[in-house]
Design a protein around this motif. Sequence first.
Motif, PDB file in Angstrom:
ATOM      1  N   GLU A   7      81.673  48.720   2.293  1.00 37.07           N
ATOM      2  CA  GLU A   7      82.693  49.465   3.027  1.00 37.07           C
ATOM      3  C   GLU A   7      82.055  50.112   4.249  1.00 37.07           C
ATOM      4  OE1 GLU A   7      85.923  49.754   2.287  1.00 37.07           O
ATOM      5  OE2 GLU A   7      85.888  48.812   0.298  1.00 37.07           O
ATOM      6  N   ASN A   8      82.822  50.206   5.324  1.00 40.15           N
ATOM      7  CA  ASN A   8      82.394  50.970   6.496  1.00 40.15           C
ATOM      8  C   ASN A   8      82.698  52.437   6.251  1.00 40.15           C
ATOM      9  OD1 ASN A   8      81.667  48.693   8.224  1.00 40.15           O
ATOM     10  ND2 ASN A   8      83.849  48.242   8.160  1.00 40.15           N
ATOM     11  N   ILE A   9      81.663  53.244   6.265  1.00 38.16           N
ATOM     12  CA  ILE A   9      81.859  54.672   5.987  1.00 38.16           C
ATOM     13  C   ILE A   9      81.165  55.516   7.053  1.00 38.16           C
ATOM     14  CG2 ILE A   9      81.939  54.187   3.507  1.00 38.16           C
ATOM     15  CD1 ILE A   9      79.164  55.618   3.348  1.00 38.16           C
ATOM     16  N   ASP A  25      78.052  50.595   3.470  1.00 39.57           N
ATOM     17  CA  ASP A  25      77.459  51.001   2.197  1.00 39.57           C
ATOM     18  C   ASP A  25      78.068  50.199   1.040  1.00 39.57           C
ATOM     19  OD1 ASP A  25      75.652  52.460   0.734  1.00 39.57           O
ATOM     20  OD2 ASP A  25      76.896  54.246   0.563  1.00 39.57           O
TER      21      ASP A  25
END
Lengths: 236, 236
Positions: A7-9, A25
């Motif tokens: 996921e893009n965090i 992550d």
Amino acid sequence: MGITSTENITRIEVNEEVSRFDVVDDVIVEYKLKLCVDGHDYGTILCSPEHLDNLVIGRLSSEGIIKTIDDIRSVNIDENQGIASVILNSERKPGLKHKIESGLSVKFEDILGLMKSLDARSTTFKKTGGVHGCALCDNEKIIAFDFDLGRHNAIDKIIGYAILNKVDLAKKIIAATCRISSEIISKIAQNGIPIISSRSAPTALAIKIARESGITLIGFAREKRMNIYSMPERVL
Amino acid sequence: MGITSTENITRIEVNEEVSRFDVVDDVIVEYKLKLCVDGHDYGTILCSPEHLDNLVIGRLSSEGIIKTIDDIRSVNIDENQGIASVILNSERKPGLKHKIESGLSVKFEDILGLMKSLDARSTTFKKTGGVHGCALCDNEKIIAFDFDLGRHNAIDKIIGYAILNKVDLAKKIIAATCRISSEIISKIAQNGIPIISSRSAPTALAIKIARESGITLIGFAREKRMNIYSMPERVL
């Protein structure tokens, strides 16, 4: 299907300065599996999407729906739809828990050794901070290891493995990372397993059920200590 | 009824020598509460036996059965029998989740401060290794704290507290010690809470629901860092 996804965090870190940056992550996947038995809805399991056949078979055994693999005609898992359809050979009848009679005993140092091996295998836990590990063991080593984001599922997967492979659970030990609740110990009792050891705590109700069922329940089993809550005579 | 009880157990410790002795130790109580709503069976909750009224009210709100305390005529809890009977004022109708619109924002250092306060309050966790803590917070401080052996119950208890005390959840933050699963984030969405922060990991499905619902989901919020999985613009 993977058990983790990316996921893009946004991450914030406070060192000498505060930094805020976007990062990719790993996160743990939570998969919905609808369980149907002989065409009847049997609820939805939220689980890690791996070893779904073991999970389904273990769940049915833990709930007393089956006793051996011969009670099952077929298991059909549609991973895209998230549906597991089980056809049984015989009529479903709730199983009865019985007092566990097992001559199994184990040295305390073997339990500590098994817990150490369990820790070493729990890499996904370390990576994503989100799963419970569980191992089927004989006195010396891990026979099978599995994990899941749900404690109940991890236990069911390992029980399903044993049933599929016709392992005699009356002579085996379960090692787990998770808290032992009444629901977990009931699965152990239903499947006739004499010893369970966990890194974590048991609940008072789990201890009561363990004593009534004749299960050796070990908690807080870590590097150099353990608590034995019931049937300590099996630990030498 | 206590949230811990004492049990006679056997402890093994390995130091220079191996010692094995009987000891009285605290264990976490697991209490069965049967929930009846307007005379209908609503399942059994396994929980820590404290703040049961908050638990029941929070559970009903999280499942969309009630919206405010005015939807409830009476809550009657028989602690000995383990039965909670709720009479509603109106017909039950499942609530609809909606996108959360909240102007709330929070400084990252306030989030880290809240997580530190949460840790300080989680004494039972440290004592028995068996419960999850959860706090209802404004930007600066904890308003109410609760815990339970079940993650879901801890969240429901704190939501129940807010509903009983008519706290506006659209302007509040939940701080938690537990993993954020789809079921946990659904409770947050159902109750219109804009920000949740946890010491632990979220699942991929929880992140998806948080993004769809407009919730700011923060994970691994520890001493000097945090991951923001959705709506990072609310964190300054």
